[in-house]
Every structure is written in structure tokens, then in C-alpha cells.
Design a protein around this motif. Sequence first.
Motif, PDB file in Angstrom:
ATOM      1  N   VAL A   1      36.794  55.292  36.386  1.00 21.07           N
ATOM      2  CA  VAL A   1      35.972  54.080  36.258  1.00 21.07           C
ATOM      3  C   VAL A   1      36.848  52.861  35.980  1.00 21.07           C
ATOM      4  N   SER A   2      37.802  52.991  35.063  1.00 23.63           N
ATOM      5  CA  SER A   2      38.649  51.844  34.726  1.00 23.63           C
ATOM      6  C   SER A   2      39.560  51.464  35.895  1.00 23.63           C
ATOM      7  N   SER A   3      40.004  52.457  36.669  1.00 25.37           N
ATOM      8  CA  SER A   3      40.831  52.157  37.844  1.00 25.37           C
ATOM      9  C   SER A   3      40.030  51.443  38.916  1.00 25.37           C
ATOM     10  N   LEU A   4      38.812  51.938  39.184  1.00 25.39           N
ATOM     11  CA  LEU A   4      37.954  51.298  40.187  1.00 25.39           C
ATOM     12  C   LEU A   4      37.557  49.893  39.746  1.00 25.39           C
ATOM     13  N   LEU A   5      37.332  49.728  38.453  1.00 22.98           N
ATOM     14  CA  LEU A   5      36.989  48.405  37.927  1.00 22.98           C
ATOM     15  C   LEU A   5      38.108  47.409  38.207  1.00 22.98           C
ATOM     16  N   ARG A   6      39.334  47.801  37.944  1.00 19.47           N
ATOM     17  CA  ARG A   6      40.477  46.919  38.188  1.00 19.47           C
ATOM     18  C   ARG A   6      40.688  46.680  39.682  1.00 19.47           C
ATOM     19  N   LEU A   7      40.535  47.720  40.463  1.00 17.31           N
ATOM     20  CA  LEU A   7      40.659  47.561  41.915  1.00 17.31           C
ATOM     21  C   LEU A   7      39.623  46.576  42.435  1.00 17.31           C
ATOM     22  N   GLY A   8      38.378  46.723  41.979  1.00 20.42           N
ATOM     23  CA  GLY A   8      37.324  45.813  42.421  1.00 20.42           C
ATOM     24  C   GLY A   8      37.596  44.370  42.021  1.00 20.42           C
ATOM     25  N   LEU A   9      38.096  44.162  40.808  1.00 18.00           N
ATOM     26  CA  LEU A   9      38.370  42.806  40.352  1.00 18.00           C
ATOM     27  C   LEU A   9      39.528  42.168  41.123  1.00 18.00           C
ATOM     28  N   ILE A  10      40.525  42.962  41.473  1.00 15.16           N
ATOM     29  CA  ILE A  10      41.649  42.413  42.246  1.00 15.16           C
ATOM     30  C   ILE A  10      41.177  42.014  43.644  1.00 15.16           C
ATOM     31  N   LEU A  11      40.360  42.875  44.266  1.00 12.40           N
ATOM     32  CA  LEU A  11      39.823  42.535  45.585  1.00 12.40           C
ATOM     33  C   LEU A  11      38.915  41.306  45.489  1.00 12.40           C
ATOM     34  N   TYR A  12      38.109  41.257  44.424  1.00 10.43           N
ATOM     35  CA  TYR A  12      37.245  40.092  44.229  1.00 10.43           C
ATOM     36  C   TYR A  12      38.074  38.829  44.039  1.00 10.43           C
ATOM     37  N   SER A  13      39.190  38.936  43.314  1.00  4.78           N
ATOM     38  CA  SER A  13      40.018  37.758  43.049  1.00  4.78           C
ATOM     39  C   SER A  13      40.523  37.128  44.347  1.00  4.78           C
ATOM     40  N   GLU A  14      40.824  37.962  45.341  1.00  6.94           N
ATOM     41  CA  GLU A  14      41.293  37.432  46.621  1.00  6.94           C
ATOM     42  C   GLU A  14      40.178  36.651  47.317  1.00  6.94           C
ATOM     43  N   TRP A  15      38.968  37.217  47.290  1.00  6.98           N
ATOM     44  CA  TRP A  15      37.833  36.506  47.906  1.00  6.98           C
ATOM     45  C   TRP A  15      37.519  35.236  47.124  1.00  6.98           C
ATOM     46  N   HIS A  16      37.477  35.334  45.801  1.00 11.87           N
ATOM     47  CA  HIS A  16      37.123  34.185  44.955  1.00 11.87           C
ATOM     48  C   HIS A  16      38.119  33.039  45.155  1.00 11.87           C
ATOM     49  N   ASP A  17      39.415  33.352  45.131  1.00 11.05           N
ATOM     50  CA  ASP A  17      40.429  32.308  45.256  1.00 11.05           C
ATOM     51  C   ASP A  17      40.361  31.612  46.610  1.00 11.05           C
ATOM     52  N   ALA A  18      39.908  32.348  47.631  1.00 15.34           N
ATOM     53  CA  ALA A  18      39.810  31.767  48.973  1.00 15.34           C
ATOM     54  C   ALA A  18      38.586  30.873  49.131  1.00 15.34           C
ATOM     55  N   HIS A  19      37.612  31.000  48.236  1.00 15.00           N
ATOM     56  CA  HIS A  19      36.355  30.269  48.401  1.00 15.00           C
ATOM     57  C   HIS A  19      36.018  29.329  47.247  1.00 15.00           C
ATOM     58  N   SER A  20      36.871  29.265  46.247  1.00 14.59           N
ATOM     59  CA  SER A  20      36.548  28.438  45.088  1.00 14.59           C
ATOM     60  C   SER A  20      37.739  27.573  44.693  1.00 14.59           C
ATOM     61  N   LYS A  21      37.439  26.376  44.228  1.00 15.47           N
ATOM     62  CA  LYS A  21      38.490  25.500  43.732  1.00 15.47           C
ATOM     63  C   LYS A  21      39.001  25.967  42.375  1.00 15.47           C
ATOM     64  N   VAL A  22      38.108  26.562  41.586  1.00 19.17           N
ATOM     65  CA  VAL A  22      38.506  27.128  40.300  1.00 19.17           C
ATOM     66  C   VAL A  22      38.955  28.567  40.548  1.00 19.17           C
ATOM     67  N   LYS A  23      40.242  28.829  40.407  1.00 15.74           N
ATOM     68  CA  LYS A  23      40.813  30.107  40.795  1.00 15.74           C
ATOM     69  C   LYS A  23      40.611  31.174  39.715  1.00 15.74           C
ATOM     70  N   TYR A  24      40.411  32.399  40.191  1.00 12.42           N
ATOM     71  CA  TYR A  24      40.376  33.550  39.276  1.00 12.42           C
ATOM     72  C   TYR A  24      41.791  33.905  38.840  1.00 12.42           C
ATOM     73  N   THR A  25      42.734  33.788  39.752  1.00 14.74           N
ATOM     74  CA  THR A  25      44.114  34.155  39.467  1.00 14.74           C
ATOM     75  C   THR A  25      44.740  33.187  38.479  1.00 14.74           C
ATOM     76  N   ASP A  26      45.425  33.752  37.488  1.00 14.04           N
ATOM     77  CA  ASP A  26      46.108  32.950  36.468  1.00 14.04           C
ATOM     78  C   ASP A  26      47.242  32.163  37.110  1.00 14.04           C
ATOM     79  N   VAL A  27      47.464  30.947  36.618  1.00  9.84           N
ATOM     80  CA  VAL A  27      48.543  30.116  37.147  1.00  9.84           C
ATOM     81  C   VAL A  27      49.899  30.792  36.945  1.00  9.84           C
ATOM     82  N   ASP A  28      50.021  31.611  35.898  1.00 16.35           N
ATOM     83  CA  ASP A  28      51.288  32.309  35.669  1.00 16.35           C
ATOM     84  C   ASP A  28      51.634  33.245  36.826  1.00 16.35           C
ATOM     85  N   TYR A  29      50.613  33.811  37.452  1.00 14.48           N
ATOM     86  CA  TYR A  29      50.890  34.731  38.556  1.00 14.48           C
ATOM     87  C   TYR A  29      51.530  33.999  39.727  1.00 14.48           C
TER      88      TYR A  29
END
Length: 459
Positions: free
Chosen positions: A19-47
Motif C-alpha cells: 500500500v505504501s509503495s503504491l501510494l508513493r508511485l501514484g503520487l509521483i505519477l500525479y506530480s508529473e500530471w499536476h506540474d504539467a497543468h498547474s502553475k503551482v507545482k507539486y514538485t519541490d523547488v529543491d528537486y
Amino acid sequence: MSLSRIAHSFPTFRTILVVSSLLRLGLILYSEWHDAHSKVKYTDVDYRVFSDAARFVLHAVPGNTAQGPLGEQLGFGDPYTRSTYRYTPLLALLLAPNEWVHPSFGKYLFAGCDILSGVLLYKMLLDVVLPPAASARDSSPKSAGGPAEPASREAVATMLTSLHLLNPLVFTISTRGSSESILSLFVLLTLYACLQERWDAAAVLLGSSTHWKIYPVIYGAACVGVIAEKELQGGSRWIGRVVNMRTVRFGVVSAGTFFVLGAAMYLIWGEPFLEHTYLYHLSRLDHRHNFSPYFYPIYLTYPSVQTAASTLSLAQKLLRSPLTSFVPQMALSLGSGLAFGMLGGKEHLPFTWFVQTVVFVVFNRVCTSQYFLWYTLFLPLLIPRLSRSMTRFTTILCLALWFGVQGIWLAEAYKLEFLGENVFLGVWSRGIIYMVGSVSVLVVLAVNYCKGFSEPSAQ
């Protein structure tokens, strides 16, 4: 509180891992979609800083070459060409696959370290914290007539490990691209080696952890205390217990690892490595608001364009000096580590490191929510003993106080950050409230931990 009663119907550890692995996998995949469609990024600026540094390391061009004696020969670029990169070059090298595999490779790496940390916590719980004999006494309900079954013991360990694996702060930070999970894994590997009394391995891991980020150096004092505690039965003097062949060996191996890694980085990347990875943090003047009440004196004495630093009075220089916070911070962190280490022994290292880390974070010149992960990492290993003596009321009170003082600070900081109100003094006063509240919670936890130790048959 009975842990086994709470964990009775808890899922298996394998289920929690999936469950914890799938949760992280889902959030990483979501982060790619979110960053492509939103001005407020999910990805931390440090990354993005890490990724840029990795690109600079891989693509050496004129103006971007490693400045150490071996840098040009090896063909490496300079990660510090990316401004605000303040980390070891090893992090940039680890994220090199961001360039030739996938831009989110680093997030998967950080998430994987989260999972490995969970596995280590689970193993330490079963091997050290919840041994079969102690589990029967400490974790089973009073109504149980006999020893706890192994399944119950594993369920308790699974429940406690899930506090890390399913912690929203943990999985959010790693999937946004923070590298804190790598350091957490280093720290837990060091702790596990200490609990197994593999002191040479622990020394190497501690030196590596300190190279990665300097604060784990405080754990060396606790390790020396535990090693010195072995000499207590010999009746030798205090100084003889602390300074002996075993403690000196540990110190030499640990410091040697740190300096060998540092020398290797210096030979390749030269002066920028020392400046940005270590020296910057010693001279850093962070006048932006944060949980630490130290920010306000620095803010008041921060030299402006019109006021040069050389014109400051002696009192102003003392207020903004790193030593003002560094001396009490390190004295308390190292002192508590050595004292608890000598008194408690290796089985109490998780508690000792927890105390050291809380003190280090609370008294640091800069304190953000991300730093809380440094000490909450140890909580799953402390809860079994704390559950013996802490009542439900005390537990709720500690949680309310810990979250409450943060909420009080955040409410005032919101006015400053988002509304632009002049509430610096209010933020500072709430920083003091945060410090007092955090120390109060630490005292309560320490008292109850020691009570659980002195009264093993409380349940």
C-alpha cells in the motif's frame, strides 16, 4: 495503553509495504500530471535544484568544470554552478539518471529509501524493541493469561512501522523530491549497526551520514557513551571509561570516513565543495521567519545596503553570530547524548538519539517543518516503552501541545507571508512559545520513558 489490542486486526506488514509503495508511485505519477497543468507545482523547488546540479555534473563545458585537482581529468562538471545547491556532490551523482533515464528518477529513489527505512524500523522492532519475552509482558492486554503470540508481536511491529510508511509528511516530502529520505536511511542503518554492536560498521555509516548532512555528528557522543558504559563495571575512572581504545577506535574510524569522503570530493570539486556544502551553513544568516526565535535578532541586525556589517555594535554582532545558537545547541545535544548513552546502554539508543535530535532542531537557528522528520523518525521505536506509563490523557495532551504550538506560530506567520502584515514581533513571540512547548513535550516523554524503564511490570 495496550498496543496489541490496537494492532489486533491490523493488516500484515507485506500489505502495508504494498500500500505504501503504491501510494508513493501514484503520487509521483500525479506530480508529473499536476506540474504539467498547474502553475503551482507539486514538485519541490529543491528537486529542480538537484536535477540542475546533476545536469551540470554530467555536462562539463568551459565555465562549468569541476575545480579540484582531479576534476578536469575526470571530466566532471561543477554542480555548484547551479546557485543554491548546498549539498554533497554525491547527491548530484545519484540523480544523474534524471538525465538519461527519466526526470522523476530521483523521486523514485527517495520513495524507495522511505520504504527501506520502514523495513529497517520493522526489523529493529522485532529484533530489539519487541523481543518475544518483552512482547508478552509489555504489549499484551492485562486480561491475557499467557504470553503474546508471535503474530500479535508482528502486528504491533507492523502498526508502529506504518506510522512512518503511511505518515503524510513523510511520503509527501519524498514524492515532492526532497532528499531527506536518503539521510533517514543512513541514520537508521547507523542505528541498526549500533544495536547489533557492530561498532566499526556503525562508525563508517556515521561518518557517511555526517558527510551527507552535518547534524548526525551529534549521535557520535551517544555511541561513545554506550561504548564507555561497558567499562563501568570495571570500576575505572570516568575519564578512563570515556577515553579508551574502543571509543578512540570508533572516533578515528568515524572521523576518518568523514574526512576520506570529504577529501575525495575536494580533489574533484575543490573549494566550491567546501564552501557550499559546509562553510556556507556555518556562516549562514537566515533572517527569514521560521519556527526558531533566533530569526528575529538576526532580522533586526541584518545589514542593509545603507548599514555595513562593520558598523554593527558588539551586542548586535553577538545577536547575529552563529555561536549564539550553536554553543547551547551543541552543548545540550552532545551532553545529553553522552550522559544518556553511558546510563542507558545500546537498547536505549533510539531514545537517546530522539532526545539529541529534538534538542538540536528546537535550538537550531533555522527550524522548519521538514526538520521534524529528523526526530519523528525514532518514534515507532519509542512507543512500546512509552505506552507502559503514558495514559491516554497524557498522550492526547502531548499531541495537542505539539500541534498546537505549531498552529499558533503558523497562524501568525500566515499574516506575515500571505497578508504582508508587519507582525515580525508576533511571529518571534510565537517562536518562543513553540520552543517552550516543544521542550515541555520532550520533558513529558522523557519522564514517561524513564518511568516505563524503571517499572517494567507496569502492565
